[in-house]
Design a protein around this motif. Structure first.
Motif, PDB file in Angstrom:
ATOM      1  N   GLY A  57      -2.578 -24.169 -43.959  1.00 23.86           N
ATOM      2  CA  GLY A  57      -1.283 -23.623 -44.374  1.00 23.86           C
ATOM      3  C   GLY A  57      -0.227 -24.094 -43.400  1.00 23.86           C
ATOM      4  O   GLY A  57      -0.460 -24.112 -42.191  1.00 23.86           O
ATOM      5  N   LEU A  58       0.921 -24.523 -43.948  1.00 23.69           N
ATOM      6  CA  LEU A  58       2.028 -24.933 -43.083  1.00 23.69           C
ATOM      7  C   LEU A  58       3.257 -24.105 -43.418  1.00 23.69           C
ATOM      8  O   LEU A  58       3.441 -23.715 -44.572  1.00 23.69           O
ATOM      9  CB  LEU A  58       2.377 -26.411 -43.295  1.00 23.69           C
ATOM     10  N   ALA A  59       4.090 -23.866 -42.436  1.00 29.75           N
ATOM     11  CA  ALA A  59       5.367 -23.193 -42.687  1.00 29.75           C
ATOM     12  C   ALA A  59       6.317 -23.554 -41.562  1.00 29.75           C
ATOM     13  O   ALA A  59       5.877 -23.990 -40.499  1.00 29.75           O
ATOM     14  CB  ALA A  59       5.174 -21.684 -42.764  1.00 29.75           C
ATOM     15  N   SER A  60       7.614 -23.377 -41.818  1.00 32.40           N
ATOM     16  CA  SER A  60       8.577 -23.691 -40.757  1.00 32.40           C
ATOM     17  C   SER A  60       9.657 -22.622 -40.698  1.00 32.40           C
ATOM     18  O   SER A  60       9.797 -21.812 -41.606  1.00 32.40           O
ATOM     19  CB  SER A  60       9.192 -25.060 -40.997  1.00 32.40           C
ATOM     20  N   GLY A  61      10.413 -22.660 -39.627  1.00 32.84           N
ATOM     21  CA  GLY A  61      11.469 -21.666 -39.409  1.00 32.84           C
ATOM     22  C   GLY A  61      11.560 -21.360 -37.933  1.00 32.84           C
ATOM     23  O   GLY A  61      10.958 -22.055 -37.109  1.00 32.84           O
TER      24      GLY A  61
ATOM     25  N   GLU B 234       8.889 -30.780 -39.499  1.00 27.62           N
ATOM     26  CA  GLU B 234       8.119 -30.577 -40.742  1.00 27.62           C
ATOM     27  C   GLU B 234       7.290 -31.814 -41.077  1.00 27.62           C
ATOM     28  O   GLU B 234       6.130 -31.721 -41.447  1.00 27.62           O
ATOM     29  CB  GLU B 234       9.062 -30.277 -41.924  1.00 27.62           C
ATOM     30  N   GLN B 235       7.950 -32.967 -40.902  1.00 25.45           N
ATOM     31  CA  GLN B 235       7.278 -34.228 -41.211  1.00 25.45           C
ATOM     32  C   GLN B 235       6.082 -34.445 -40.269  1.00 25.45           C
ATOM     33  O   GLN B 235       5.002 -34.825 -40.705  1.00 25.45           O
ATOM     34  CB  GLN B 235       8.271 -35.363 -41.033  1.00 25.45           C
ATOM     35  N   SER B 236       6.307 -34.174 -38.974  1.00 32.78           N
ATOM     36  CA  SER B 236       5.232 -34.366 -37.987  1.00 32.78           C
ATOM     37  C   SER B 236       4.032 -33.492 -38.307  1.00 32.78           C
ATOM     38  O   SER B 236       2.888 -33.964 -38.293  1.00 32.78           O
ATOM     39  CB  SER B 236       5.729 -34.013 -36.589  1.00 32.78           C
ATOM     40  N   ILE B 237       4.298 -32.224 -38.615  1.00 32.99           N
ATOM     41  CA  ILE B 237       3.177 -31.311 -38.826  1.00 32.99           C
ATOM     42  C   ILE B 237       2.475 -31.647 -40.149  1.00 32.99           C
ATOM     43  O   ILE B 237       1.254 -31.557 -40.240  1.00 32.99           O
ATOM     44  CB  ILE B 237       3.638 -29.833 -38.752  1.00 32.99           C
ATOM     45  N   ALA B 238       3.258 -32.077 -41.166  1.00 29.29           N
ATOM     46  CA  ALA B 238       2.660 -32.423 -42.464  1.00 29.29           C
ATOM     47  C   ALA B 238       1.777 -33.662 -42.324  1.00 29.29           C
ATOM     48  O   ALA B 238       0.698 -33.745 -42.911  1.00 29.29           O
ATOM     49  CB  ALA B 238       3.758 -32.679 -43.497  1.00 29.29           C
ATOM     50  N   ARG B 239       2.249 -34.594 -41.526  1.00 28.00           N
ATOM     51  CA  ARG B 239       1.442 -35.807 -41.300  1.00 28.00           C
ATOM     52  C   ARG B 239       0.157 -35.474 -40.556  1.00 28.00           C
ATOM     53  O   ARG B 239      -0.913 -35.999 -40.871  1.00 28.00           O
ATOM     54  CB  ARG B 239       2.237 -36.836 -40.501  1.00 28.00           C
ATOM     55  N   ALA B 240       0.273 -34.593 -39.557  1.00 24.49           N
ATOM     56  CA  ALA B 240      -0.924 -34.184 -38.808  1.00 24.49           C
ATOM     57  C   ALA B 240      -1.907 -33.485 -39.750  1.00 24.49           C
ATOM     58  O   ALA B 240      -3.108 -33.790 -39.750  1.00 24.49           O
ATOM     59  CB  ALA B 240      -0.528 -33.270 -37.644  1.00 24.49           C
TER      60      ALA B 240
ATOM     61  N   ALA C  94      11.018 -24.658 -35.808  1.00 27.57           N
ATOM     62  CA  ALA C  94       9.803 -25.453 -35.623  1.00 27.57           C
ATOM     63  C   ALA C  94       8.863 -25.253 -36.798  1.00 27.57           C
ATOM     64  O   ALA C  94       9.125 -24.438 -37.683  1.00 27.57           O
ATOM     65  CB  ALA C  94       9.120 -25.048 -34.321  1.00 27.57           C
ATOM     66  N   SER C  95       7.773 -26.033 -36.776  1.00 22.27           N
ATOM     67  CA  SER C  95       6.776 -25.911 -37.843  1.00 22.27           C
ATOM     68  C   SER C  95       5.432 -25.530 -37.251  1.00 22.27           C
ATOM     69  O   SER C  95       5.117 -25.900 -36.118  1.00 22.27           O
ATOM     70  CB  SER C  95       6.619 -27.239 -38.584  1.00 22.27           C
ATOM     71  N   VAL C  96       4.661 -24.806 -38.050  1.00 23.46           N
ATOM     72  CA  VAL C  96       3.361 -24.355 -37.555  1.00 23.46           C
ATOM     73  C   VAL C  96       2.266 -24.734 -38.540  1.00 23.46           C
ATOM     74  O   VAL C  96       2.497 -24.780 -39.750  1.00 23.46           O
ATOM     75  CB  VAL C  96       3.391 -22.828 -37.246  1.00 23.46           C
ATOM     76  N   LEU C  97       1.104 -25.051 -37.983  1.00 22.14           N
ATOM     77  CA  LEU C  97      -0.055 -25.416 -38.797  1.00 22.14           C
ATOM     78  C   LEU C  97      -1.172 -24.418 -38.503  1.00 22.14           C
ATOM     79  O   LEU C  97      -1.458 -24.132 -37.343  1.00 22.14           O
ATOM     80  CB  LEU C  97      -0.507 -26.834 -38.437  1.00 22.14           C
ATOM     81  N   MET C  98      -1.760 -23.886 -39.590  1.00 17.92           N
ATOM     82  CA  MET C  98      -2.932 -23.018 -39.445  1.00 17.92           C
ATOM     83  C   MET C  98      -4.087 -23.668 -40.186  1.00 17.92           C
ATOM     84  O   MET C  98      -3.954 -23.997 -41.373  1.00 17.92           O
ATOM     85  CB  MET C  98      -2.662 -21.653 -40.099  1.00 17.92           C
TER      86      MET C  98
ATOM     87  N   PHE D 124       9.604 -25.956 -47.753  1.00 23.06           N
ATOM     88  CA  PHE D 124       9.091 -26.823 -46.681  1.00 23.06           C
ATOM     89  C   PHE D 124       8.857 -28.221 -47.230  1.00 23.06           C
ATOM     90  O   PHE D 124       9.279 -29.223 -46.641  1.00 23.06           O
ATOM     91  CB  PHE D 124       7.778 -26.211 -46.149  1.00 23.06           C
ATOM     92  N   ALA D 125       8.206 -28.300 -48.393  1.00 24.18           N
ATOM     93  CA  ALA D 125       7.846 -29.589 -49.001  1.00 24.18           C
ATOM     94  C   ALA D 125       9.090 -30.402 -49.333  1.00 24.18           C
ATOM     95  O   ALA D 125       9.102 -31.627 -49.192  1.00 24.18           O
ATOM     96  CB  ALA D 125       7.011 -29.359 -50.258  1.00 24.18           C
ATOM     97  N   GLU D 126      10.158 -29.688 -49.728  1.00 21.83           N
ATOM     98  CA  GLU D 126      11.389 -30.384 -50.121  1.00 21.83           C
ATOM     99  C   GLU D 126      12.021 -31.122 -48.946  1.00 21.83           C
ATOM    100  O   GLU D 126      12.776 -32.073 -49.142  1.00 21.83           O
ATOM    101  CB  GLU D 126      12.384 -29.392 -50.737  1.00 21.83           C
ATOM    102  N   ARG D 127      11.733 -30.646 -47.759  1.00 26.04           N
ATOM    103  CA  ARG D 127      12.338 -31.285 -46.577  1.00 26.04           C
ATOM    104  C   ARG D 127      11.593 -32.549 -46.170  1.00 26.04           C
ATOM    105  O   ARG D 127      11.989 -33.231 -45.234  1.00 26.04           O
ATOM    106  CB  ARG D 127      12.319 -30.312 -45.393  1.00 26.04           C
ATOM    107  N   LEU D 128      10.490 -32.832 -46.830  1.00 29.86           N
ATOM    108  CA  LEU D 128       9.662 -33.963 -46.388  1.00 29.86           C
ATOM    109  C   LEU D 128      10.077 -35.279 -47.038  1.00 29.86           C
ATOM    110  O   LEU D 128       9.504 -36.319 -46.774  1.00 29.86           O
ATOM    111  CB  LEU D 128       8.189 -33.691 -46.694  1.00 29.86           C
ATOM    112  N   GLY D 129      11.052 -35.193 -47.964  1.00 34.16           N
ATOM    113  CA  GLY D 129      11.459 -36.418 -48.657  1.00 34.16           C
ATOM    114  C   GLY D 129      10.382 -36.829 -49.645  1.00 34.16           C
ATOM    115  O   GLY D 129       9.666 -35.972 -50.181  1.00 34.16           O
ATOM    116  N   ASP D 130      10.191 -38.122 -49.866  1.00 37.40           N
ATOM    117  CA  ASP D 130       9.232 -38.534 -50.904  1.00 37.40           C
ATOM    118  C   ASP D 130       7.924 -39.075 -50.319  1.00 37.40           C
ATOM    119  O   ASP D 130       7.195 -39.784 -50.980  1.00 37.40           O
ATOM    120  CB  ASP D 130       9.875 -39.561 -51.845  1.00 37.40           C
ATOM    121  N   GLU D 131       7.646 -38.703 -49.089  1.00 35.76           N
ATOM    122  CA  GLU D 131       6.404 -39.172 -48.468  1.00 35.76           C
ATOM    123  C   GLU D 131       5.194 -38.424 -49.044  1.00 35.76           C
ATOM    124  O   GLU D 131       4.081 -38.936 -49.039  1.00 35.76           O
ATOM    125  CB  GLU D 131       6.500 -38.947 -46.954  1.00 35.76           C
ATOM    126  N   PHE D 132       5.439 -37.180 -49.520  1.00 34.95           N
ATOM    127  CA  PHE D 132       4.344 -36.357 -50.038  1.00 34.95           C
ATOM    128  C   PHE D 132       4.628 -35.930 -51.486  1.00 34.95           C
ATOM    129  O   PHE D 132       5.783 -35.811 -51.890  1.00 34.95           O
ATOM    130  CB  PHE D 132       4.205 -35.086 -49.181  1.00 34.95           C
TER     131      PHE D 132
END
Lengths: 116, 352
Positions: free
Chosen positions: B269-273, B239-245, B173-177, B315-323
């Motif tokens: 800060g975002l991270a996943s695992g 990852e995408q959901s949390i990055a968008r949020a 999962a991904s977490v947002l702080m 983490f960023a690499e998993r987001l594709g080219d949206e970011f």
């Protein structure tokens, strides 16, 4: 510990006792005058709840309600005594024994100042 | 049988009928409705209404046509009526049936149904009371449910409600702080009610954003806001959901600051695992999240630039080219070691 309510047969039995009790009250000229315009069905339903709660069953009869219901009726000590007597008489006829009867008598007595 | 024996038997019957103290019994001619016999109880009860019952039509409320029709079709006619006896009306149920067809006689039985009616009334009253109590209970349950849903996700709540406990969940999962910049000084300088009001507005907006992107707000701790995606319900694009949020958080706060008297700035800060989610605590319990990504996100948030989102490069690499990835650098993260990190920026605005 089983409650008096359960011991004497629960809702149906208590309701039956209260119904008989009010028949007695209506047959007695002294208290009957207070019930001229009363809705007896409602009264018996209320009284069943009241006595159920005294016997440890469901229902509640807050003192404030008791007081409000009897306010302005000018009920005297003698009237109260007579009705209490009729209640205990009905309970005795319904098979309630000494100790249990004393418990009810005591609780009823404690409500005197709310009613008179 | 001799006349004398018949006479004797007849007298016994009359005595027996008169001894019945709970029912009125009346026998009448079916065609003329003339009363042939009435037991004492019947006479006694009916006297209040009529001087003497010589004919059934003396009883008010009798519908003669219906009587005849009902007896013919159903074999009986039932009438509920009241008799004024002394002072009080006494409810009676009268049942008419055909006694014998040859003699064309009607039998009227009736009983005092005072007790039955009182019982029915009492039952109605209690049913209503019960309904009221149930409504009160439901309202109370809804209230506590709403409160509990504030401290745990719906799926965990369902499990907890059903089994009395909820097993910890471990998902990728991904977490947002999120944390506000300079909050300590804000809290000292500003009017507390006003400041809390601002924070409530912002957190409420964040909650809506989380909901929109399928993320779960875990808690707020002081001025920090913690949310996850992919927990407790797994989600492939967490990852995408949390990055968008996160991006929407930044977008919201920037827009808000444009016309607000008091500016708020944040760091994310975002991270996943692998992350564990579980109810913790016995009396004062709360749903919380644990795991390396949670610590990492907290560290990244603390070193993030103002109004920026900091994430591991992985983490960023998993987001594709949206970011877009800015400022790629390597940082020594306490308790974790060297991590390649970057600042995340959306190519296009993502608004909920």
């Amino acid at each position: 510990m089983t409650t008096l309510f359960k011991k004497y047969g629960g809702f149906a039995a208590v309701h039956d006792i209260m119904s008989t009790f009010y028949d007695k009250v209506l047959d007695d000229p002294q208290p009957a005058v207070f019930f001229d315009d009363a809705d007896m069905e409602q009264l018996v339903a209320h009284q069943t709840k009241f006595v159920s709660s005294l016997m440890g069953g469901p229902g509640e009869a807050p003192d404030t309600t008791l007081r409000a219901a009897h306010q302005g009726l000018a009920i005297g000590d003698a009237d109260f005594d007579r009705v209490a007597e009729l209640l205990l008489e009905t309970l005795t006829e319904a098979g309630m024994s000494g100790g249990d009867l004393d418990i009810i008598a005591e609780v009823v007595g404690s409500k005197r100042e709310l009613i008179v | 049988m001799s006349d004398a024996r018949l006479e004797e038997r007849f007298e016994h019957f009359v005595k027996a009928f008169n001894a019945i103290r709970t029912h009125g019994i009346v026998i009448a001619q079916a065609d003329t409705l003339d009363v042939k016999f009435a037991n004492e109880w019947a006479m006694h009860r009916l006297r209040g209404a009529v001087n003497a019952i010589t004919n059934l039509t003396d009883i008010e409320d009798i519908d003669q046509e219906k009587l005849a029709a009902d007896i013919e079709s159903k074999g009986k006619y039932v009438l509920e009526t009241e008799f004024r006896f002394v002072k009080r009306p006494i409810p009676l149920r009268l049942t008419f049936t055909r006694l014998t067809r040859q003699d064309d006689l009607l039998l009227l039985e009736f009983a005092d149904i005072t007790k039955e009616k009182r019982m029915n009334f009492a039952l109605d009253t209690y049913a209503r009371d019960l309904e009221q109590q149930n409504a009160d209970l439901r309202r109370e349950r809804d209230r506590s449910e709403k409160l509990l849903l504030n401290i745990m996700p719906p799926t965990i709540y369902e499990e907890w409600k059903e089994h009395g406990l909820a097993m910890p969940v471990k998902n990728d999962a991904s977490v947002l702080m999120m944390d506000f910049v300079g909050f300590s000084s804000i809290s000292l300088e500003r009017d507390p009610a006003e400041m809390i009001g601002d924070m409530n507005d912002i957190f409420a907006a964040f909650d809506k954003i989380c909901e929109h992107f399928g993320c779960e707000r875990i808690k707020t701790l002081g001025d920090s806001y913690i949310a996850v995606s992919g927990l407790p319900v797994p989600q492939p694009n967490h990852e995408q959901s949390i990055a968008r949020a996160a991006n929407s958080f930044v977008h919201y706060i920037t827009k808000r600051n444009a016309d607000a008297e008091h500016k708020w700035n944040l760091r994310i800060g975002l991270a996943s695992g692998p992350i564990i989610g579980s109810i913790v605590g016995i009396q004062k319990f709360v749903f919380d999240v644990f795991g390396m990504p949670v610590n990492l996100a907290a560290r990244l948030e603390s070193i993030s630039e103002e109004d920026q989102i900091t994430v591991p490069v992985e983490f960023a690499e998993r987001l594709g080219d949206e970011f877009l990835r800015h400022d790629i650098r390597t940082e020594e993260i306490k308790g974790i070691g060297e991590v390649d990190i970057c600042t995340l920026q959306a190519k296009t605005k993502t608004t909920p």
